[in-house]
Design a protein around this motif. Structure first.
Motif, PDB file in Angstrom:
ATOM      1  N   LEU A 179      25.258 -15.132   5.195  1.00  0.00           N
ATOM      2  CA  LEU A 179      25.464 -16.151   6.102  1.00  0.00           C
ATOM      3  C   LEU A 179      26.256 -15.517   7.200  1.00  0.00           C
ATOM      4  O   LEU A 179      26.250 -16.079   8.253  1.00  0.00           O
ATOM      5  CB  LEU A 179      26.367 -17.390   5.209  1.00  0.00           C
ATOM      6  CG  LEU A 179      25.169 -18.456   4.421  1.00  0.00           C
ATOM      7  CD1 LEU A 179      26.130 -19.263   3.933  1.00  0.00           C
ATOM      8  CD2 LEU A 179      24.302 -18.993   5.142  1.00  0.00           C
ATOM      9  N   HIS A 180      27.037 -14.771   7.241  1.00  0.00           N
ATOM     10  CA  HIS A 180      27.769 -14.038   8.002  1.00  0.00           C
ATOM     11  C   HIS A 180      26.888 -13.498   9.298  1.00  0.00           C
ATOM     12  O   HIS A 180      27.460 -13.435  10.205  1.00  0.00           O
ATOM     13  CB  HIS A 180      28.712 -12.934   7.542  1.00  0.00           C
ATOM     14  CG  HIS A 180      29.517 -12.194   8.615  1.00  0.00           C
ATOM     15  ND1 HIS A 180      30.568 -12.816   9.128  1.00  0.00           N
ATOM     16  CD2 HIS A 180      29.655 -10.860   8.973  1.00  0.00           C
ATOM     17  CE1 HIS A 180      31.140 -11.957   9.789  1.00  0.00           C
ATOM     18  NE2 HIS A 180      30.585 -10.783   9.646  1.00  0.00           N
ATOM     19  N   ASP A 181      25.715 -13.229   8.775  1.00  0.00           N
ATOM     20  CA  ASP A 181      24.916 -12.569   9.970  1.00  0.00           C
ATOM     21  C   ASP A 181      24.031 -13.483  10.842  1.00  0.00           C
ATOM     22  O   ASP A 181      23.705 -13.365  11.854  1.00  0.00           O
ATOM     23  CB  ASP A 181      23.828 -11.770   9.263  1.00  0.00           C
ATOM     24  CG  ASP A 181      24.411 -10.410   8.546  1.00  0.00           C
ATOM     25  OD1 ASP A 181      25.398  -9.967   8.954  1.00  0.00           O
ATOM     26  OD2 ASP A 181      23.802  -9.711   7.759  1.00  0.00           O
ATOM     27  N   ILE A 182      24.074 -14.953  10.409  1.00  0.00           N
ATOM     28  CA  ILE A 182      23.346 -15.932  11.087  1.00  0.00           C
ATOM     29  C   ILE A 182      23.793 -16.036  12.679  1.00  0.00           C
ATOM     30  O   ILE A 182      22.828 -16.036  13.389  1.00  0.00           O
ATOM     31  CB  ILE A 182      23.587 -17.199  10.324  1.00  0.00           C
ATOM     32  CG1 ILE A 182      22.823 -17.067   9.160  1.00  0.00           C
ATOM     33  CG2 ILE A 182      22.809 -18.391  11.186  1.00  0.00           C
ATOM     34  CD1 ILE A 182      21.316 -16.803   9.073  1.00  0.00           C
ATOM     35  N   PRO A 183      25.132 -16.246  12.735  1.00  0.00           N
ATOM     36  CA  PRO A 183      25.658 -16.259  14.134  1.00  0.00           C
ATOM     37  C   PRO A 183      25.056 -15.013  15.216  1.00  0.00           C
ATOM     38  O   PRO A 183      25.221 -15.115  16.440  1.00  0.00           O
ATOM     39  CB  PRO A 183      27.089 -16.465  14.279  1.00  0.00           C
ATOM     40  CG  PRO A 183      27.221 -17.264  12.884  1.00  0.00           C
ATOM     41  CD  PRO A 183      26.116 -16.168  11.894  1.00  0.00           C
ATOM     42  N   LYS A 184      25.122 -13.794  14.637  1.00  0.00           N
ATOM     43  CA  LYS A 184      24.905 -12.624  15.074  1.00  0.00           C
ATOM     44  C   LYS A 184      23.427 -12.423  15.587  1.00  0.00           C
ATOM     45  O   LYS A 184      23.206 -11.622  16.562  1.00  0.00           O
ATOM     46  CB  LYS A 184      25.166 -11.552  14.230  1.00  0.00           C
ATOM     47  CG  LYS A 184      26.826 -11.360  13.836  1.00  0.00           C
ATOM     48  CD  LYS A 184      26.749 -10.053  12.860  1.00  0.00           C
ATOM     49  CE  LYS A 184      28.368 -10.091  12.411  1.00  0.00           C
ATOM     50  NZ  LYS A 184      28.403  -8.799  11.529  1.00  0.00           N
ATOM     51  N   LEU A 185      22.685 -13.335  15.373  1.00  0.00           N
ATOM     52  CA  LEU A 185      21.260 -13.123  15.768  1.00  0.00           C
ATOM     53  C   LEU A 185      20.858 -13.828  17.093  1.00  0.00           C
ATOM     54  O   LEU A 185      19.805 -13.872  17.537  1.00  0.00           O
ATOM     55  CB  LEU A 185      20.253 -13.903  14.632  1.00  0.00           C
ATOM     56  CG  LEU A 185      20.240 -13.395  13.225  1.00  0.00           C
ATOM     57  CD1 LEU A 185      19.387 -14.291  12.183  1.00  0.00           C
ATOM     58  CD2 LEU A 185      19.772 -12.150  13.120  1.00  0.00           C
ATOM     59  N   GLN A 186      22.103 -14.339  17.842  1.00  0.00           N
ATOM     60  CA  GLN A 186      21.736 -14.943  19.100  1.00  0.00           C
ATOM     61  C   GLN A 186      20.666 -16.010  18.981  1.00  0.00           C
ATOM     62  O   GLN A 186      19.668 -15.689  19.966  1.00  0.00           O
ATOM     63  CB  GLN A 186      21.401 -13.716  20.063  1.00  0.00           C
ATOM     64  CG  GLN A 186      22.473 -12.680  19.761  1.00  0.00           C
ATOM     65  CD  GLN A 186      23.804 -13.232  20.502  1.00  0.00           C
ATOM     66  OE1 GLN A 186      23.733 -13.728  21.689  1.00  0.00           O
ATOM     67  NE2 GLN A 186      24.956 -12.532  20.106  1.00  0.00           N
ATOM     68  N   LEU A 187      20.692 -16.893  18.324  1.00  0.00           N
ATOM     69  CA  LEU A 187      19.541 -17.980  18.162  1.00  0.00           C
ATOM     70  C   LEU A 187      19.974 -19.181  18.987  1.00  0.00           C
ATOM     71  O   LEU A 187      20.340 -20.016  18.415  1.00  0.00           O
ATOM     72  CB  LEU A 187      19.456 -18.370  16.626  1.00  0.00           C
ATOM     73  CG  LEU A 187      19.080 -17.557  15.795  1.00  0.00           C
ATOM     74  CD1 LEU A 187      19.076 -17.739  14.043  1.00  0.00           C
ATOM     75  CD2 LEU A 187      17.492 -16.695  15.990  1.00  0.00           C
ATOM     76  N   LYS A 188      19.896 -18.961  20.085  1.00  0.00           N
ATOM     77  CA  LYS A 188      20.626 -19.893  21.269  1.00  0.00           C
ATOM     78  C   LYS A 188      19.812 -21.175  21.406  1.00  0.00           C
ATOM     79  O   LYS A 188      20.183 -22.136  21.929  1.00  0.00           O
ATOM     80  CB  LYS A 188      20.656 -19.119  22.557  1.00  0.00           C
ATOM     81  CG  LYS A 188      21.752 -18.105  22.633  1.00  0.00           C
ATOM     82  CD  LYS A 188      22.027 -17.529  23.994  1.00  0.00           C
ATOM     83  CE  LYS A 188      22.806 -16.548  24.155  1.00  0.00           C
ATOM     84  NZ  LYS A 188      23.183 -16.021  25.447  1.00  0.00           N
ATOM     85  N   CYS A 189      18.457 -21.165  20.762  1.00  0.00           N
ATOM     86  CA  CYS A 189      17.645 -22.369  20.972  1.00  0.00           C
ATOM     87  C   CYS A 189      17.356 -23.239  19.774  1.00  0.00           C
ATOM     88  O   CYS A 189      16.925 -23.906  19.640  1.00  0.00           O
ATOM     89  CB  CYS A 189      16.131 -22.128  21.650  1.00  0.00           C
ATOM     90  SG  CYS A 189      16.198 -21.644  23.202  1.00  0.00           S
ATOM     91  N   LEU A 190      18.212 -22.345  18.427  1.00  0.00           N
ATOM     92  CA  LEU A 190      17.852 -23.040  17.168  1.00  0.00           C
ATOM     93  C   LEU A 190      18.401 -24.248  16.981  1.00  0.00           C
ATOM     94  O   LEU A 190      19.527 -24.463  17.330  1.00  0.00           O
ATOM     95  CB  LEU A 190      18.594 -21.854  16.162  1.00  0.00           C
ATOM     96  CG  LEU A 190      18.282 -22.414  14.724  1.00  0.00           C
ATOM     97  CD1 LEU A 190      16.774 -22.087  14.354  1.00  0.00           C
ATOM     98  CD2 LEU A 190      19.322 -21.372  13.765  1.00  0.00           C
ATOM     99  N   GLU A 191      17.724 -25.167  16.435  1.00  0.00           N
ATOM    100  CA  GLU A 191      17.963 -26.544  16.329  1.00  0.00           C
ATOM    101  C   GLU A 191      18.419 -27.052  14.871  1.00  0.00           C
ATOM    102  O   GLU A 191      19.269 -27.757  14.477  1.00  0.00           O
ATOM    103  CB  GLU A 191      17.212 -27.637  17.088  1.00  0.00           C
ATOM    104  CG  GLU A 191      16.877 -27.557  18.608  1.00  0.00           C
ATOM    105  CD  GLU A 191      15.873 -28.367  19.091  1.00  0.00           C
ATOM    106  OE1 GLU A 191      15.420 -29.069  18.542  1.00  0.00           O
ATOM    107  OE2 GLU A 191      15.691 -28.240  20.043  1.00  0.00           O
ATOM    108  N   LYS A 192      17.654 -26.303  13.943  1.00  0.00           N
ATOM    109  CA  LYS A 192      17.579 -26.691  12.638  1.00  0.00           C
ATOM    110  C   LYS A 192      17.737 -25.435  11.745  1.00  0.00           C
ATOM    111  O   LYS A 192      16.875 -24.557  11.843  1.00  0.00           O
ATOM    112  CB  LYS A 192      16.778 -27.752  12.159  1.00  0.00           C
ATOM    113  CG  LYS A 192      16.563 -28.044  10.661  1.00  0.00           C
ATOM    114  CD  LYS A 192      15.664 -29.228  10.425  1.00  0.00           C
ATOM    115  CE  LYS A 192      15.835 -29.590   8.778  1.00  0.00           C
ATOM    116  NZ  LYS A 192      14.520 -30.446   8.488  1.00  0.00           N
ATOM    117  N   LEU A 193      18.790 -25.338  10.617  1.00  0.00           N
ATOM    118  CA  LEU A 193      18.738 -24.252   9.598  1.00  0.00           C
ATOM    119  C   LEU A 193      18.711 -24.888   8.321  1.00  0.00           C
ATOM    120  O   LEU A 193      19.500 -25.675   8.122  1.00  0.00           O
ATOM    121  CB  LEU A 193      20.043 -23.196  10.052  1.00  0.00           C
ATOM    122  CG  LEU A 193      20.183 -22.230   8.797  1.00  0.00           C
ATOM    123  CD1 LEU A 193      19.338 -21.191   8.989  1.00  0.00           C
ATOM    124  CD2 LEU A 193      21.628 -21.885   9.254  1.00  0.00           C
ATOM    125  N   SER A 194      17.676 -24.344   7.624  1.00  0.00           N
ATOM    126  CA  SER A 194      17.402 -24.801   6.305  1.00  0.00           C
ATOM    127  C   SER A 194      17.477 -23.739   5.197  1.00  0.00           C
ATOM    128  O   SER A 194      16.939 -22.820   5.543  1.00  0.00           O
ATOM    129  CB  SER A 194      16.202 -25.643   6.007  1.00  0.00           C
ATOM    130  OG  SER A 194      15.964 -26.592   7.082  1.00  0.00           O
TER     131      SER A 194
END
Length: 419
Positions: A217-232
């Motif tokens: 989970l620690h890696d998720i913000p590092k992916l630069q997902l600036k348009c991501l609206e939903k994470l499941s």
């Protein structure tokens, strides 16, 4: 054929999309709804109605699991199943749209034992696909040796995998129109997922779903997902060490500034939420369900000023909510159903003036503070809970959802669920 011919043109399109999922698999309804919402631009409730209509024509089966009704926008307690005949028929209809594989709107790429179809193996340059919906299925012997493919128009990518390790293909990074990624493990064991960096900086990626995979989970913000609206995340295993979660140096307000919804379901080794979740100020919906090791929520989530729905369902070891919950000024729905160890709600919950519904089914130990009487916007009965006469049944009831998780999850998940 008669059932298909009886459908409207729009509903036929929705049915043809079902060919992207494997046969005889139980699919979480929200998985399909996420695909349809982005591919066809329809509201979630409308997509759920379409599932019901397809079921009424016997083109799929819709299996309810729990008591939560989908008008609250929660679809994880519905399963969808299609038989082999329906799936093959949908694929056949898609093939009739174009004789050329490269020109089809929907395309299934089936890879067995690292052997790609001949049409993928162009020695001079990578093949270019026209598909907007691409499904790639691999078996348990796949070693993630990918050929290069160009997919400039792909909006929905469904990865059906079975191997114990799986590296995402590098060509995902070139899918500039990509809106939805579904990574679904159909094997018996968890899949260790690697090469997540190929998802970074995709300009239109709005929804990601992980099923039965091992990630950090620690890696998720590092992916630069600036348009991501939903994470499941469903039946996932998290590899985070506690110090990693605390030492996060990424500015989440920049890297995940569009994220509005997080769903975490049946993730048995989740002890606490990663710290970065409390920094996603854009978040509107947070659902944590069937996570038995979760004991408490971070105090920091009370900083989520835009949060409208908070669901913490069937987390049997949760014993308290944050004391500063009154700072969730936009909260409209609070659902703590099935949290058997929860003894009381925060004293200041009466300050949440926008709160319209509190769901407390099977919370036989939980007491309501006197401040609840100050909630003037509660709809109807407002607070829904099981009566004391049902407490004994609530304590011994075995939910059908547990059986589904036990018989589809890996071995270590069974032990955790039983525990």
């Amino acid at each position: 054929m008669q059932s298909f011919d009886a459908l409207t043109h729009n509903l036929r399109e929705y049915f043809l999309d079902m060919g992207s999922f494997l046969k005889d698999q139980k699919i979480i309804a929200s998985t399909i709804i996420d695909v349809w919402s982005e591919l066809h631009g329809k509201d979630n409730i409308i997509c759920m109605n379409y599932l019901q209509e397809l079921a009424s024509h016997n083109l799929l089966k819709l299996l309810p699991l729990g008591k939560n009704k989908y008008e609250d926008g929660f679809f994880n307690e519905f399963l969808v199943k299609q038989d082999n005949i329906s799936r093959e028929f949908a694929i056949h209809q898609c093939e009739k749209e174009s004789l050329s594989i490269l020109q089809r709107k929907r395309l299934n790429l089936d890879i067995q034992e690292n052997k790609f179809p001949n049409w993928c193996l162009n020695q001079t340059q990578p093949v270019t696909l026209n598909a907007s919906l691409l499904s790639i299925s691999t078996d348990d012997s796949f070693t993630s040796c990918w050929v290069e493919i160009r997919c400039p128009n792909v909006e929905i990518l469904v990865l059906n995998l079975s191997s114990s390790t799986y590296a995402l293909p590098n060509f995902i990074a070139t899918m500039e129109k990509l809106k939805v990624v579904m990574i679904i493990n159909h094997g018996f064991e968890l899949t260790k997922l690697t090469n997540l960096s190929c998802l970074s900086l995709l300009p239109n990626l709005r929804r990601i779903r992980f099923e039965k995979v091992s990630i950090t989970l620690h890696d998720i913000p590092k992916l630069q997902l600036k348009c991501l609206e939903k994470l499941s995340l469903w039946l996932c295993h998290f590899n985070d060490a506690p110090n990693e979660l605390e030492d996060l140096e990424v500015d989440v307000t920049e890297t995940l500034h569009s994220l509005q919804e997080i769903e975490i379901d049946y993730c048995y080794n989740l002890i606490e939420l990663p710290h970065w979740v409390s920094q996603v100020v854009s978040l509107k919906k947070l659902s944590i369900t069937n996570c038995n090791k979760l004991c408490r929520l971070l105090e920091g989530i009370c900083s989520l000023r835009n949060l409208e729905m908070l669901r913490v369902i069937s987390c049997s070891n949760l014993f308290e909510l944050p004391k500063t919950s009154e700072r969730l000024n936009n909260l409209r729905l609070l659902d703590v159903s099935g949290c058997f160890q929860l003894k009381k709600l925060p004293l200041e919950i009466g300050k949440l003036q926008k709160l319209k519904k509190i769901l407390m089914r099977d919370c036989y130990r939980c007491e309501l503070p006197d401040s609840v009487k100050n909630l003037e916007n509660l709809e109807g009965r407002g607070v829904h809970r099981k009566e004391k006469t049902g407490d004994r049944k609530a304590r011994i009831r075995i939910d059908v959802r547990w059986f589904f998780a036990l018989f589809t999850g890996p071995t270590d998940t069974w032990r955790s669920a039983i525990g």
